[in-house]
Design a protein around this motif. Structure first.
Motif, short mmCIF file in Angstrom:
data_model
loop_
_atom_site.label_atom_id
_atom_site.label_comp_id
_atom_site.label_asym_id
_atom_site.label_seq_id
_atom_site.Cartn_x
_atom_site.Cartn_y
_atom_site.Cartn_z
N PHE A 1 -2.68 22.02 -77.92
CA PHE A 1 -3.04 23.20 -78.70
C PHE A 1 -2.73 24.39 -77.81
O PHE A 1 -3.23 24.48 -76.69
CB PHE A 1 -4.53 23.22 -79.06
CG PHE A 1 -4.83 22.53 -80.35
CD1 PHE A 1 -4.55 23.14 -81.56
CD2 PHE A 1 -5.40 21.27 -80.35
CE1 PHE A 1 -4.84 22.52 -82.75
CE2 PHE A 1 -5.68 20.63 -81.54
CZ PHE A 1 -5.40 21.26 -82.75
N ASP A 2 -1.87 25.25 -78.28
CA ASP A 2 -1.52 26.46 -77.53
C ASP A 2 -2.17 27.66 -78.20
O ASP A 2 -1.80 28.02 -79.32
CB ASP A 2 0.00 26.66 -77.49
CG ASP A 2 0.67 25.69 -76.54
OD1 ASP A 2 0.13 25.47 -75.45
OD2 ASP A 2 1.73 25.16 -76.90
N PRO A 3 -3.16 28.28 -77.54
CA PRO A 3 -3.81 29.46 -78.14
C PRO A 3 -3.08 30.76 -77.77
O PRO A 3 -2.57 30.90 -76.66
CB PRO A 3 -5.20 29.43 -77.50
CG PRO A 3 -4.97 28.81 -76.16
CD PRO A 3 -3.84 27.83 -76.34
N PHE A 4 -3.03 31.66 -78.71
CA PHE A 4 -2.44 32.97 -78.49
C PHE A 4 -3.30 34.03 -79.15
O PHE A 4 -3.90 33.79 -80.19
CB PHE A 4 -1.03 33.06 -79.11
CG PHE A 4 -0.05 32.14 -78.48
CD1 PHE A 4 0.63 32.52 -77.34
CD2 PHE A 4 0.17 30.88 -79.01
CE1 PHE A 4 1.53 31.65 -76.74
CE2 PHE A 4 1.06 30.02 -78.43
CZ PHE A 4 1.75 30.39 -77.29
N ARG A 5 -3.31 35.19 -78.57
CA ARG A 5 -3.90 36.37 -79.20
C ARG A 5 -2.77 37.39 -79.30
O ARG A 5 -2.13 37.70 -78.31
CB ARG A 5 -5.04 36.94 -78.37
CG ARG A 5 -5.49 38.32 -78.92
CD ARG A 5 -6.74 38.83 -78.26
NE ARG A 5 -7.85 38.23 -78.95
CZ ARG A 5 -8.95 37.79 -78.37
NH1 ARG A 5 -9.09 37.89 -77.06
NH2 ARG A 5 -9.92 37.26 -79.07
N PHE B 1 6.11 38.07 -75.19
CA PHE B 1 4.90 37.93 -74.39
C PHE B 1 4.64 39.16 -73.54
O PHE B 1 5.55 39.69 -72.92
CB PHE B 1 5.00 36.68 -73.50
CG PHE B 1 5.05 35.40 -74.28
CD1 PHE B 1 3.88 34.74 -74.61
CD2 PHE B 1 6.25 34.88 -74.71
CE1 PHE B 1 3.92 33.58 -75.34
CE2 PHE B 1 6.30 33.72 -75.45
CZ PHE B 1 5.14 33.06 -75.77
N ASP B 2 3.39 39.56 -73.49
CA ASP B 2 2.95 40.67 -72.67
C ASP B 2 3.08 40.28 -71.19
O ASP B 2 2.86 39.12 -70.84
CB ASP B 2 1.49 40.99 -73.01
CG ASP B 2 1.00 42.22 -72.30
OD1 ASP B 2 1.33 43.32 -72.77
OD2 ASP B 2 0.28 42.07 -71.29
N GLN B 3 3.42 41.24 -70.32
CA GLN B 3 3.54 40.95 -68.89
C GLN B 3 2.25 40.39 -68.32
O GLN B 3 2.27 39.62 -67.37
CB GLN B 3 3.95 42.20 -68.12
CG GLN B 3 5.38 42.59 -68.32
CD GLN B 3 5.76 43.78 -67.47
OE1 GLN B 3 4.93 44.43 -66.84
NE2 GLN B 3 7.05 44.08 -67.44
N CYS C 1 2.37 44.04 -80.31
CA CYS C 1 3.69 43.42 -80.48
C CYS C 1 3.93 42.25 -79.53
O CYS C 1 5.04 41.76 -79.43
CB CYS C 1 4.77 44.48 -80.29
SG CYS C 1 4.81 45.16 -78.64
N ALA C 2 2.91 41.79 -78.83
CA ALA C 2 3.13 40.71 -77.87
C ALA C 2 1.96 39.73 -77.87
O ALA C 2 0.85 40.06 -78.27
CB ALA C 2 3.29 41.29 -76.46
N ALA C 3 2.24 38.52 -77.44
CA ALA C 3 1.19 37.52 -77.26
C ALA C 3 0.54 37.75 -75.90
O ALA C 3 1.23 37.99 -74.91
CB ALA C 3 1.76 36.12 -77.35
N THR C 4 -0.79 37.68 -75.87
CA THR C 4 -1.50 37.88 -74.60
C THR C 4 -2.36 36.68 -74.28
O THR C 4 -2.58 35.83 -75.10
CB THR C 4 -2.39 39.13 -74.66
OG1 THR C 4 -3.28 39.02 -75.75
CG2 THR C 4 -1.57 40.38 -74.82
N GLU D 1 7.63 31.97 -84.22
CA GLU D 1 8.90 32.54 -83.79
C GLU D 1 8.98 32.62 -82.27
O GLU D 1 10.00 32.27 -81.67
CB GLU D 1 9.06 33.93 -84.41
CG GLU D 1 10.38 34.60 -84.14
CD GLU D 1 10.43 35.97 -84.79
OE1 GLU D 1 10.65 36.95 -84.04
OE2 GLU D 1 10.25 36.07 -86.01
N ALA D 2 7.90 33.06 -81.64
CA ALA D 2 7.88 33.21 -80.18
C ALA D 2 8.06 31.87 -79.48
O ALA D 2 8.87 31.76 -78.55
CB ALA D 2 6.57 33.86 -79.74
N LEU D 3 7.34 30.85 -79.91
CA LEU D 3 7.47 29.55 -79.25
C LEU D 3 8.79 28.86 -79.57
O LEU D 3 9.36 28.19 -78.72
CB LEU D 3 6.30 28.64 -79.63
CG LEU D 3 5.02 28.88 -78.86
CD1 LEU D 3 3.98 27.82 -79.20
CD2 LEU D 3 5.25 28.88 -77.36
#
Length: 125
Positions: free
Chosen positions: A114-118, A51-53, A122-125, A33-35
């Motif tokens: 490949f896009d990694p996310f953690r 996304f987290d600041q 409530c946000a991707a960091t 959803e985010a991407l």
């Protein structure tokens, strides 16, 4: 150790894998959803929602933080040639990897990433 303690321990141990699967599925959905809402749509506005600041970018050619991510998306959107397709999503609890094909990102006609996310709350960091 009494029977109630043993039964509670067994119930807890058998519930943990199910909870991890549920979190993994939610995190996969969140990353897609985010991407899709940001990079895929060429829209920098929802970046703050997803996304987290303090977002740390894995690509050393792109800056960290939401400001840099918004700038990247804006630049790609104004080029008119950018297109993102996400083919695979691999996740393990809070770690999510999206495998995608990007067109119009640099001199190559298409690139595979490949896009990694953690997911941190409530946000991707």
């Amino acid at each position: 150790m009494n029977l109630n303690t043993v039964l509670a321990s067994v119930a807890f141990a058998t519930t943990l894998p199910a909870l991890a699967v549920a979190d993994t599925a939610k995190n996969k959905t969140f990353a897609i959803e985010a991407l899709t809402a940001t990079l895929g749509a060429g829209n920098p506005e929802p970046v703050d929602q997803y996304f987290d600041q303090g977002y740390i970018q894995h690509n050393p050619d792109i800056g960290n933080g939401t400001g840099a991510r918004k700038g990247l998306i804006s630049n790609l959107a104004t080029s008119g040639a950018f297109k993102a397709d996400f083919a695979r999503v691999i996740a393990d609890d809070d770690m999510v990897m999206l495998h995608g094909r990007y067109e119009g990102f640099g001199p190559a006609s298409e690139l595979f990433f490949f896009d990694p996310f953690r997911r941190n709350g409530c946000a991707a960091t």
